[in-house]
Design a protein around this motif. Structure first.
Motif, short mmCIF file in Angstrom:
data_model
loop_
_atom_site.label_atom_id
_atom_site.label_comp_id
_atom_site.label_asym_id
_atom_site.label_seq_id
_atom_site.Cartn_x
_atom_site.Cartn_y
_atom_site.Cartn_z
N LEU A 21 29.20 57.88 6.57
CA LEU A 21 29.66 57.69 7.96
C LEU A 21 30.88 56.79 8.00
N LEU A 24 33.85 58.64 6.64
CA LEU A 24 34.36 59.61 7.63
C LEU A 24 35.18 58.92 8.71
N ILE A 25 34.64 57.81 9.17
CA ILE A 25 35.35 57.06 10.22
C ILE A 25 36.68 56.56 9.68
N ILE A 27 38.48 57.91 7.27
CA ILE A 27 39.39 59.06 7.13
C ILE A 27 39.94 59.44 8.49
N THR A 28 39.04 59.47 9.46
CA THR A 28 39.45 59.84 10.82
C THR A 28 40.48 58.86 11.35
N LEU A 29 40.23 57.61 11.09
CA LEU A 29 41.16 56.58 11.56
C LEU A 29 42.53 56.74 10.91
N ALA A 31 43.75 59.44 9.59
CA ALA A 31 44.37 60.67 10.12
C ALA A 31 44.95 60.41 11.50
N ALA A 32 44.21 59.64 12.30
CA ALA A 32 44.67 59.34 13.66
C ALA A 32 46.01 58.61 13.63
N VAL A 35 48.49 61.21 13.21
CA VAL A 35 48.51 62.20 14.30
C VAL A 35 49.16 61.64 15.57
N VAL A 36 48.83 60.42 15.88
CA VAL A 36 49.25 59.85 17.17
C VAL A 36 50.77 59.96 17.43
N LYS A 38 52.88 62.06 16.40
CA LYS A 38 53.35 63.44 16.52
C LYS A 38 52.69 64.17 17.69
N TYR A 39 51.64 63.56 18.23
CA TYR A 39 50.82 64.26 19.20
C TYR A 39 51.64 64.71 20.43
N VAL A 42 53.99 67.63 19.61
CA VAL A 42 53.23 68.87 19.39
C VAL A 42 52.64 69.37 20.70
N PHE A 43 52.15 68.43 21.49
CA PHE A 43 51.56 68.80 22.78
C PHE A 43 52.61 69.48 23.67
N TYR A 46 53.39 72.84 22.30
CA TYR A 46 52.26 73.73 22.55
C TYR A 46 52.23 74.17 24.01
N PHE B 166 34.16 57.59 16.69
CA PHE B 166 34.34 58.61 15.66
C PHE B 166 34.48 60.00 16.28
N LEU B 169 37.84 60.33 18.15
CA LEU B 169 38.95 60.47 17.20
C LEU B 169 38.95 61.86 16.56
N PHE B 172 40.12 64.36 19.01
CA PHE B 172 41.58 64.17 19.15
C PHE B 172 42.31 64.87 18.01
N GLU B 173 41.82 64.66 16.81
CA GLU B 173 42.48 65.25 15.64
C GLU B 173 42.29 66.76 15.57
N PHE B 176 44.57 68.28 17.98
CA PHE B 176 45.93 68.24 17.43
C PHE B 176 46.15 69.40 16.45
N MET B 179 46.22 72.68 18.31
CA MET B 179 47.49 72.83 19.04
C MET B 179 48.63 73.19 18.11
N THR B 183 50.60 76.54 18.30
CA THR B 183 52.04 76.49 18.56
C THR B 183 52.79 77.37 17.57
#
Lengths: 320, 236
Positions: A21, A24-25, A27-29, A31-32, A35-36, A38-39, A42-43, A46, B166, B169, B172-173, B176, B179, B183
């Motif tokens: 867990l 995963l958190i 990795i997610t962080l 990745a975030a 991502v942030v 570029k979001y 991309v949005f 899109y 978690f 996030l 969100f990912e 992304f 999208m 796109t």
């Protein structure tokens, strides 16, 4: 006991699970973090792409819906057209039999053929409107004496009128191309007459997109104008497979719009209707008094039990 | 007190045995002096160092024993056999009390373990059915786990919050990624759709032309109806 119950409601997470867990958190962080930034871009891209797609989709759906509607409409109209053609054939068959029965005195039915010469005129549209209104079918003997122009509306093509006659189920007859029945005109010889007839046939075919060829001819001024060449002309027409017809009732409108009243026209027809079970009435498309008298004439004849029909080659009234 | 203590070796006696039966404890009983211990069953014995040691280790015994002044007796030299057997009997009683106490504690622990959530749920059948001796030989592996009670609101809230973060996030990912992928593919789909629309529109134009050739819908219908009426009149 209560303590045990509380413990029973607990969540037990193994160390491995906890590590997974946490990983995963993490990795997610991470990745975030990537991502942030570029979001937004991309949005935006899109949204724009989606918007374009939605517009295209809406256009496609509209086109598809229209296609379905048009296909359905076309099928329905084609069905109605086919049905009309079948009905027309049945009517002509029935009418031919009825005419024979009438002539043999076996039927009390009455038939009226309204014919209008010298068209097309722009005034023809008014006649057509009236006929549609009363459900009357008529016959228009057309000429091209005025060239491809409507005499009463020079800016309109004469050809444009031809489909209008056919749309409402009327018959188009041949009244010769030139309509010149004076000295040195169409009656000088059968050949001259047939030339005028054939030219008119060609013009009619052109005007109707090759879908219609007249089968009945009316002599300009009547067959009596043909004089000594009448028989030769009739023979030539027969060879061409064409029938011809004069009239049994003259509305009198040919004397000119200024000299003929609607009452005179109505009276002429009323007089004829007394003893004619099959009438072929002569009108002219250019005649204003005829147009004005037409509703009264139709109502009167309808009341007298006449059935209004367009001329057809098999009619006993058509000379072959 | 120290002066009264007469250090006399009595006998090395195996007085106590640990519950697992593997380790024997040999206790040296040494006279302390002028005190006897009176046990709950009324028996009394001379107070020895071992008695004191047991008493110190297991404070519970303090409640059940009391020390009394021993009547003044002349020095006796070595302890008699009778006194030794007396001390052994007292030690036996102690051993039993310890065993009973341990059994009670283990029973309580067992009960507690059985009522816990997830306890032994994942234990394989073979393991459950393993002979008792084998289980006893293998020391039970201590499960390394974190237990969070619902009643422990703070911990629970933290866990829920962590999971929520978690999930947010992750969502969100995922959005992304979706999208970005869409796109990339949408323009192609849009072009295809437009192409299909153009084809349809061309088809529609052809259809409309065909319809126009036949004429106005209402006029065609009226024409058919009028022919039907004429037919009906002729057929009457």
């Amino acid at each position: 006991m209560a303590e045990d119950k509380r413990q029973a409601r607990g969540i037990r997470i193994s160390d491995t699970m906890l590590k997974v867990l946490a990983a995963l958190i993490c990795i997610t962080l991470v990745a975030a973090v990537f991502v942030v930034p570029k979001y937004g871009r991309v949005f935006k891209a899109y949204t724009a792409a989606r918007s374009e797609y939605n517009a295209a989709d809406a256009g496609y759906e509209a086109a598809e819906q229209k296609n379905a509607d048009l296909t359905q409409k076309l099928e329905e109209m084609q069905g109605m057209k086919t049905e009309t053609e079948e009905l027309t054939a049945e009517v002509f068959k029935l009418a031919a039999q009825t005419e024979k029965d009438i002539q043999a005195g076996k039927s009390n039915k009455k038939i009226c053929y309204i014919t209008l010469d010298d068209g097309p005129y722009n005034k023809g549209k008014d006649f057509l409107k009236l006929f549609d209104q009363y459900g009357v079918k008529a016959t228009f003997f057309l000429t091209t004496a005025n060239g491809d122009k409507l005499p009463d509306q020079a800016d309109l093509s004469a050809k444009s009128m031809y489909p209008e006659y056919l749309k409402s189920g009327h018959t188009i007859g041949n009244h010769t191309y030139s309509h010149d029945y004076g000295q040195g005109g169409i009656y000088t010889s059968a050949k001259a007459f047939m030339k005028a007839v054939n030219n008119q046939q060609k013009f009619t075919e052109e005007a109707t997109g090759g879908t219609y060829t007249p089968k009945i001819v009316r002599f300009p001024g009547g067959s009596s104008e043909a004089g000594d060449n009448a028989e030769a002309i009739k023979e030539a027409l027969k060879k061409e497979g064409l029938g011809w017809i004069d009239w049994t009732v003259d509305s009198g409108d040919s004397w000119g719009s200024d000299r003929v009243s609607t009452d005179l026209i109505k009276n002429n027809i009323k007089d004829a209707a007394k003893d004619q079970k099959i009438m072929v009435i002569l009108f002219h498309e250019w005649s204003k008094p005829s147009l004005e008298a037409m509703p009264s004439v139709i109502k009167y004849l309808d009341k007298q039990g006449y059935i209004f029909l367009p001329l057809f080659p098999e009619s006993v009234m058509v000379q072959k | 007190m120290e002066e009264n203590r007469q250090d006399k070796d009595l006998k090395q006696t195996e007085l106590n045995t640990e519950a697992d039966g593997t380790v024997s404890r040999v206790t040296r009983h040494t006279w302390i002096g002028d005190k006897d211990e009176v046990r709950p069953d009324g028996a009394d014995r001379p107070v020895t160092r071992a008695t004191f040691a047991d008493t110190d280790v297991r404070s519970t015994r303090m409640a059940t024993t009391r020390l009394v002044e021993r009547e003044k007796r002349p020095y006796r030299g070595f302890i008699t056999d009778e006194e030794i057997s007396h001390a052994e009997a007292a030690a036996e009683i102690d051993r039993r009390a310890i065993a009973e106490s341990r059994a009670a504690r283990e029973a309580a622990m067992e009960n507690m373990t059985q009522t816990r959530v997830y306890s032994n749920i994942d234990m394989p059948e073979e393991e459950k059915a393993a002979p008792e001796e084998e289980v006893q030989k293998k020391k039970p592996r201590k499960k390394r786990s974190v237990s969070i009670n619902v009643t422990d609101g703070k911990k629970f809230r933290r866990l829920v919050l962590l999971l929520a973060v978690f999930v947010v996030l992750l969502a969100f990912e995922i959005s992304f990624a979706v999208m970005k992928a869409r796109t990339a593919t949408l323009p192609g789909s849009t072009a295809k759709l437009r192409s299909k629309t153009a084809t349809l529109q061309a088809d529609n134009t052809a259809l409309q032309e065909s319809i126009d050739e036949i004429g106005d819908y209402d006029e065609v219908k009226a024409n058919r109806d009028s022919w039907q009426r004429i037919k009906d009149k002729l057929a009457e």
